[in-house]
Scaffold this motif. Sequence first.
Motif, PDB file in Angstrom:
ATOM      1  N   TYR A   1       0.817  -1.216   0.000  1.00 41.32           N
ATOM      2  CA  TYR A   1       0.000   0.000   0.000  1.00 41.32           C
ATOM      3  C   TYR A   1       0.853   1.270   0.000  1.00 41.32           C
ATOM      4  CZ  TYR A   1      -3.372  -3.549   1.230  1.00 41.32           C
ATOM      5  OH  TYR A   1      -4.142  -4.690   1.229  1.00 41.32           O
ATOM      6  N   ARG A   2       2.106   1.139  -0.370  1.00 38.07           N
ATOM      7  CA  ARG A   2       2.958   2.312  -0.479  1.00 38.07           C
ATOM      8  C   ARG A   2       2.349   3.270  -1.493  1.00 38.07           C
ATOM      9  NH1 ARG A   2       7.906   1.991   1.528  1.00 38.07           N
ATOM     10  NH2 ARG A   2       6.708   0.833   3.090  1.00 38.07           N
ATOM     11  N   GLY A   3       2.255   4.538  -1.138  1.00 38.03           N
ATOM     12  CA  GLY A   3       1.595   5.520  -1.984  1.00 38.03           C
ATOM     13  C   GLY A   3       0.170   5.798  -1.533  1.00 38.03           C
ATOM     14  N   GLN A   4      -0.338   4.985  -0.595  1.00 37.40           N
ATOM     15  CA  GLN A   4      -1.654   5.211  -0.019  1.00 37.40           C
ATOM     16  C   GLN A   4      -1.517   5.572   1.455  1.00 37.40           C
ATOM     17  OE1 GLN A   4      -4.770   2.296  -0.917  1.00 37.40           O
ATOM     18  NE2 GLN A   4      -3.434   1.371  -2.446  1.00 37.40           N
ATOM     19  N   VAL A   5      -2.576   6.139   2.018  1.00 40.66           N
ATOM     20  CA  VAL A   5      -2.629   6.388   3.454  1.00 40.66           C
ATOM     21  C   VAL A   5      -3.210   5.138   4.101  1.00 40.66           C
ATOM     22  CG1 VAL A   5      -3.755   7.737   5.268  1.00 40.66           C
ATOM     23  CG2 VAL A   5      -2.836   8.879   3.240  1.00 40.66           C
ATOM     24  N   VAL A   6      -2.567   4.643   5.154  1.00 43.87           N
ATOM     25  CA  VAL A   6      -2.965   3.379   5.772  1.00 43.87           C
ATOM     26  C   VAL A   6      -3.343   3.599   7.241  1.00 43.87           C
ATOM     27  CG1 VAL A   6      -2.194   1.057   6.409  1.00 43.87           C
ATOM     28  CG2 VAL A   6      -1.483   2.048   4.221  1.00 43.87           C
ATOM     29  N   ALA A   7      -4.440   2.957   7.649  1.00 41.64           N
ATOM     30  CA  ALA A   7      -4.863   2.962   9.052  1.00 41.64           C
ATOM     31  C   ALA A   7      -4.775   1.528   9.563  1.00 41.64           C
ATOM     32  CB  ALA A   7      -6.278   3.485   9.179  1.00 41.64           C
TER      33      ALA A   7
END
Length: 198
Positions: free
Chosen positions: A57-63
């Motif tokens: 998920y690099r490039g996305q915001v992750v929770a």
Amino acid sequence: MTRPLRIALFVSLALVSTGLGVWMGKQASTPAPTGYPDLGGDFSLQSAAGPVSLTDYRGQVVAIYFGYTHCPDICPTSLAALAQAIGQLDPAQQAEVQGIFITVDPERDTPERATAYGQAFHPRITGVSGTPEAIAEVAKRYFVLHEKVPLEDSAMGYAVDHSSIMYLLDRRGVVQHLVRHSDAPGELAQHLKDLLAI
């Protein structure tokens, strides 16, 4: 579990929560744009669809949230808050946010069960599981305390006491915010929007 041991466990949980709170307070008083680079890190666990790594998920915001599917209250409340926060984003923003629910109960939570649980709250939340050793290693990296607690005269058999913090990571995979269980979905949504704007 005897009463003294249970009290000791709750004291340990309180100390960890207090320690995180003090750490968060110090960070808030001296904000750094790099977030918490020494907290967390990559991992590889299993979802119903196959392996899941943070680097996917690099490039996305992750929770990221640690919990378990038999949790009676804190986990459903926290994941519902995340789902509400994602719902406050527009469709383009939602597509850039990924929630990851990591079980701390791999004995009962298979990858299929964990994934179904996460996605029951929102399609952008996937659940993952793994071996007890793999879960313990990831939990250690994120400073997550968890402990199995036997439940006498209960069909569940046991519960899992655990710390309740949501970790918000920027597009580089660096933890930027530690969200408390008591924080409102609106605050969580604003954190996500801020990270998406970077």
